[in-house]
Design a protein around this motif. Sequence first.
Motif, PDB file in Angstrom:
ATOM      1  N   CYS A  77     -25.730  52.371  43.652  1.00  0.00           N
ATOM      2  CA  CYS A  77     -25.150  53.919  43.512  1.00  0.00           C
ATOM      3  C   CYS A  77     -26.152  54.704  42.728  1.00  0.00           C
TER       4      CYS A  77
ATOM      5  N   LYS B 129     -22.320  59.024  38.703  1.00  0.00           N
ATOM      6  CA  LYS B 129     -22.820  58.359  40.190  1.00  0.00           C
ATOM      7  C   LYS B 129     -21.845  57.138  40.561  1.00  0.00           C
TER       8      LYS B 129
ATOM      9  N   GLU C 139     -18.043  58.083  41.180  1.00  0.00           N
ATOM     10  CA  GLU C 139     -18.583  58.595  42.623  1.00  0.00           C
ATOM     11  C   GLU C 139     -18.130  57.692  43.566  1.00  0.00           C
ATOM     12  N   ARG C 140     -19.312  56.749  43.588  1.00  0.00           N
ATOM     13  CA  ARG C 140     -19.534  55.511  44.234  1.00  0.00           C
ATOM     14  C   ARG C 140     -18.575  54.976  44.879  1.00  0.00           C
TER      15      ARG C 140
ATOM     16  N   ALA D  92     -19.973  48.409  51.348  1.00  0.00           N
ATOM     17  CA  ALA D  92     -21.238  49.027  50.999  1.00  0.00           C
ATOM     18  C   ALA D  92     -22.504  48.154  51.291  1.00  0.00           C
TER      19      ALA D  92
ATOM     20  N   ASP E 194     -26.021  63.896  51.220  1.00  0.00           N
ATOM     21  CA  ASP E 194     -25.154  62.558  50.917  1.00  0.00           C
ATOM     22  C   ASP E 194     -23.645  62.303  50.895  1.00  0.00           C
TER      23      ASP E 194
ATOM     24  N   GLU F 119     -20.465  60.485  54.423  1.00  0.00           N
ATOM     25  CA  GLU F 119     -21.341  60.183  53.818  1.00  0.00           C
ATOM     26  C   GLU F 119     -22.735  60.075  54.588  1.00  0.00           C
TER      27      GLU F 119
END
Length: 323
Positions: A38, A52, A55-56, A120, A252, A303
């Motif tokens: 994150c 953060k 949202e991530r 991720a 980002d 992203e």
Amino acid sequence: MDVSKGDLISELKILRKGRGVAMPQLSERVGPALRMVCELTKEDGATEARRKISERLTVLSSHLPDDLRTVVLAAFGLTPDARMPFYQDRVHWAATRINRDDRTARRRIDDGIAQLAEFAVGTLRPVTRAKRVGHHWHTEELRVALAVDRPVPEAFEFRRVVADTDDLTELDLALTVAAPDSSGARARKEDLDVEVFHGGILTGRRMESSDRFGLALKLPAALNHGDRHEIALRFRARIEPHYVCVPRHPCDLFDLHVRLGKERAPREVVLLNKAFQGDARDPIAEGTSIPVNEAGEVHVRFENLDPGFAYGIKWRWSEPSLS
């Protein structure tokens, strides 16, 4: 630091307990793997860390199948209707949404967290900050809502920027519009209507090519390294049958909603992900077809955009029917 899938799964399972991302002691539940994913810093307070992380995880969950996305967002308390104080209550809420019992919902949550962690780790790019070397600022988040089904297409742009240097007083932006129909003609200043809703003053506009405008936005106050600032702009201009972000500076997150309308349905909509800018205009250039929903809209997000490449969509209109 290298982030392992196992470490991230363990930390995510800790995060889902209690109130999830709404827990008061959030920083105590966030381990090093989740901090890396994150991009949390030591300077981030509780509110910023919560933003953060939320949202991530929301972005990562968007890549999951519908049922797993539903239960995972509920598990972390990211779904407004599932912001309950106890994890078991959120599990039950998720179970009712996927028409399964609580035990099955728990298994689905575990499956979703495992896939989320895998994604991720697979997309984690430790060079993100390195890409910012040489840039005075970068975009942390860019959200665009574009309505094509109007006499003149109109877009609202909401952008959060972060200063990568001290004493930043101006942002350099750009926008490409459709040149007049005559061959070899250049776009004119009156072909682009720009309004600043908040975040600065438009102080300059120049032609950088036959169809690209360079815009200078003076900030209300100078930003220092790490400072964040939000701007909101509205554009009106004739456009070609595509909309892409070709960032000059690292970006980002780019979130794009395009309303194509229902009166004239497109024959095909194609995703452009890290494409060459010319691919947007090239009818031969291929891409992944994506669906248009019943409201005549398309929603895509990207992203870690690389400067100089194109991210967005292009579409091909259906031929008008002959009566």
